[in-house]
Design an enzyme around this catalytic site. Structure first.
Site, PDB file in Angstrom:
ATOM      1  N   HIS A 269      -9.722  -1.862   7.603  1.00  0.00           N
ATOM      2  CA  HIS A 269      -9.553  -2.302   6.205  1.00  0.00           C
ATOM      3  C   HIS A 269     -10.067  -3.730   6.012  1.00  0.00           C
ATOM      4  O   HIS A 269      -9.360  -4.579   5.454  1.00  0.00           O
ATOM      5  CB  HIS A 269      -8.084  -2.264   5.764  1.00  0.00           C
ATOM      6  CG  HIS A 269      -7.358  -0.991   6.007  1.00  0.00           C
ATOM      7  ND1 HIS A 269      -7.844   0.246   5.645  1.00  0.00           N
ATOM      8  CD2 HIS A 269      -6.139  -0.753   6.565  1.00  0.00           C
ATOM      9  CE1 HIS A 269      -6.959   1.173   5.972  1.00  0.00           C
ATOM     10  NE2 HIS A 269      -5.929   0.605   6.533  1.00  0.00           N
ATOM     11  N   ASP A 320      -5.924   7.327   8.630  1.00  0.00           N
ATOM     12  CA  ASP A 320      -4.871   6.370   8.320  1.00  0.00           C
ATOM     13  C   ASP A 320      -3.553   7.030   7.942  1.00  0.00           C
ATOM     14  O   ASP A 320      -2.815   7.498   8.801  1.00  0.00           O
ATOM     15  CB  ASP A 320      -5.368   5.430   7.219  1.00  0.00           C
ATOM     16  CG  ASP A 320      -4.494   4.197   7.040  1.00  0.00           C
ATOM     17  OD1 ASP A 320      -3.446   4.116   7.701  1.00  0.00           O
ATOM     18  OD2 ASP A 320      -4.849   3.314   6.254  1.00  0.00           O
TER      19      ASP A 320
END
Length: 452
Positions: A269, A320
């Protein structure tokens, strides 16, 4: 074992009528033509690597989509997550991970990097064995057959400035000495469970201090000089703002200035970066770990993938939070997000590889493998036999010439076209089914009924 593929995507491109000889999980030879006793399959591509997973979050997909009058965000979602995990036992963790890993295999993932931070008992006390929860993840990988890179997470604080952890984080927290012991214990588990390795995951700059971060890196690299190191780095704008307030540097900028990054680091991220940080990540050779469906679900933002790849950056994909467990969807939205931002089409390709689908699949599989320090990601002599067989009857409904196969897979198919999946030389999925699928589904359904 010998496998004859009518066509196969090798490291150097598409080839037709090739026989793979597999011994002890490794591709020992690739020859033209069908050899005696070779098992015949159709179209073969390399397995995908999932660079970022929080297995337990699979069980609350769908629980966090209740609106709050426009006030919902990553931070409110996180509170739902804390409430959910407060009751999970080691057996629950194994049930969830087993279900998830079977789903991953069926969708084309053959290896997963598990960003594992659920360490302790429900009240935050340590289990008698520090690696109790970690061993549940190893056991799930063994039962499912997926390759595993376990990344124990170092989590110390609730925010920049070494803020005390909140109650929802009590199951995550370790002192650095305890954490390094946990990593050593997990390293020992890799000797027990095949097709596994370990690295570490300092959770984020807000959750660790510099001294502990450096100690953790030094310790794991003493066990394995190429151990993967993954970190959440700039997922939310608030995180960037808080880092600027505390360190007077942006998160990626601080990390690059204070740690020696290399090709086995993966920045998860790295969404909110500027042009200088983009260039500096590339110079460091670190990989950007992008999770498009989760980043969209949480409202994180869009990574500057077009610019990053154009400058020579490398990326891997992850599922994720497992709001989606499908590499096809991750890659579709990796490209589509860029199209929406740029108002152009077919952005993530190169002059050498004009097929967006083929470029994205081969690139992210290769660098996903690098992010896990695993001998996977490509089909070539000496590589591990992690491969996918596509369903010819379903492929026939779309553009199916070599140059179109992966474009059709990623952008045109709506149903799963993966027929068989091999991991480390063993068939885990045959005709779209896993041998423990029904058992795993039943256990998982019972768990959901109990915790919902």
């Amino acid at each position: 074992m010998k496998i004859f593929a009518e066509r196969i995507l090798l490291a150097d491109g598409w080839k037709s009528k090739q026989t793979l000889t597999v011994e002890n999980g490794i591709i020992k030879a690739i020859t033209c033509g069908k050899e005696i006793n070779a098992e015949c399959v159709g179209t073969v591509i390399p397995g995908m690597v999932n660079c970022h997973s929080h297995a337990f979050q699979r069980a609350f997909a769908g629980f966090s989509e209740q609106g709050s009058e426009g006030q919902d965000s990553f931070w409110t979602w996180r509170n739902v997550m804390y409430q959910f995990l407060a009751t999970l036992t080691p057996e629950d963790a194994k049930i969830i991970a087993t279900q998830l890993y079977i789903e991953m295999l069926k969708s084309g993932y053959t290896r997963v990097a598990e960003f594992h931070y659920l360490h302790h008992d429900i009240d935050g006390s340590h289990y008698e064995s520090l690696a109790t929860m970690a061993e549940a993840i190893f056991a799930a990988s063994e039962q499912s057959g997926i390759g595993l890179t376990l990344l124990p997470v170092l989590y110390q604080y609730s925010g920049f400035g070494q803020l005390s952890p909140n109650d929802g984080q009590k199951r995550f927290i370790n002192h650095i000495d305890t954490f390094n012991t946990l990593v050593s214990d997990c390293y020992q588990l890799t000797q027990k469970f095949s097709n596994t390795n370990i690295g570490i995951a300092p959770h984020s700059l807000r959750a660790v201090d510099k001294a502990s971060l450096n100690s953790a890196v030094e310790h794991v690299r003493s066990l394995d000089s190429k151990a993967p190191i993954h970190i959440h780095i700039a997922e939310q704008q608030k995180e960037v703002d808080d880092c600027l307030t505390h360190y007077h540097q942006r998160p990626v900028q601080w990390l690059l200035n204070n740690c020696k990054l290399d090709q086995h680091w993966c920045l998860i991220h790295a969404t909110h970066i500027n042009a200088q940080e983009c260039s500096d990540i590339i110079v460091s050779k670190a990989i950007a770990g992008i999770c498009p469906t989760t980043e969209a679900n949480l409202g994180d933002g869009v990574f500057p993938t077009t610019e990053f790849l154009a400058e020579g950056g490398t990326v891997a994909i992850g599922s994720d939070s497992h709001i989606s467990v499908n590499p096809v969807e991750e890659l579709r939205w990796l490209e589509y997000a860029q199209r929406l931002v740029k108002q152009q089409r077919a952005l993530l390709a190169t002059s050498q590889q004009p097929s967006v689908g083929q470029y994205l699949w081969t690139h992210t599989a290769k660098y996903g493998a690098q992010s896990t320090n695993s001998n996977t990601g490509e089909l070539a002599v000496g590589k591990q036999a992690d491969l996918i067989v596509l369903d010819e009857s379903k492929l026939a409904m779309f553009a199916a010439k070599d140059k179109h196969v992966l474009d059709s897979l990623i952008f045109a198919t709506q149903n799963n076209v993966i027929k068989d999946v091999m991991v480390n030389g063993k068939w885990c999925i045959l005709d779209g089914q896993h041998p423990f699928e029904q058992e795993a589904n039943e256990a998982f359904t019972e768990l959901l009924n109990r915790v919902s």
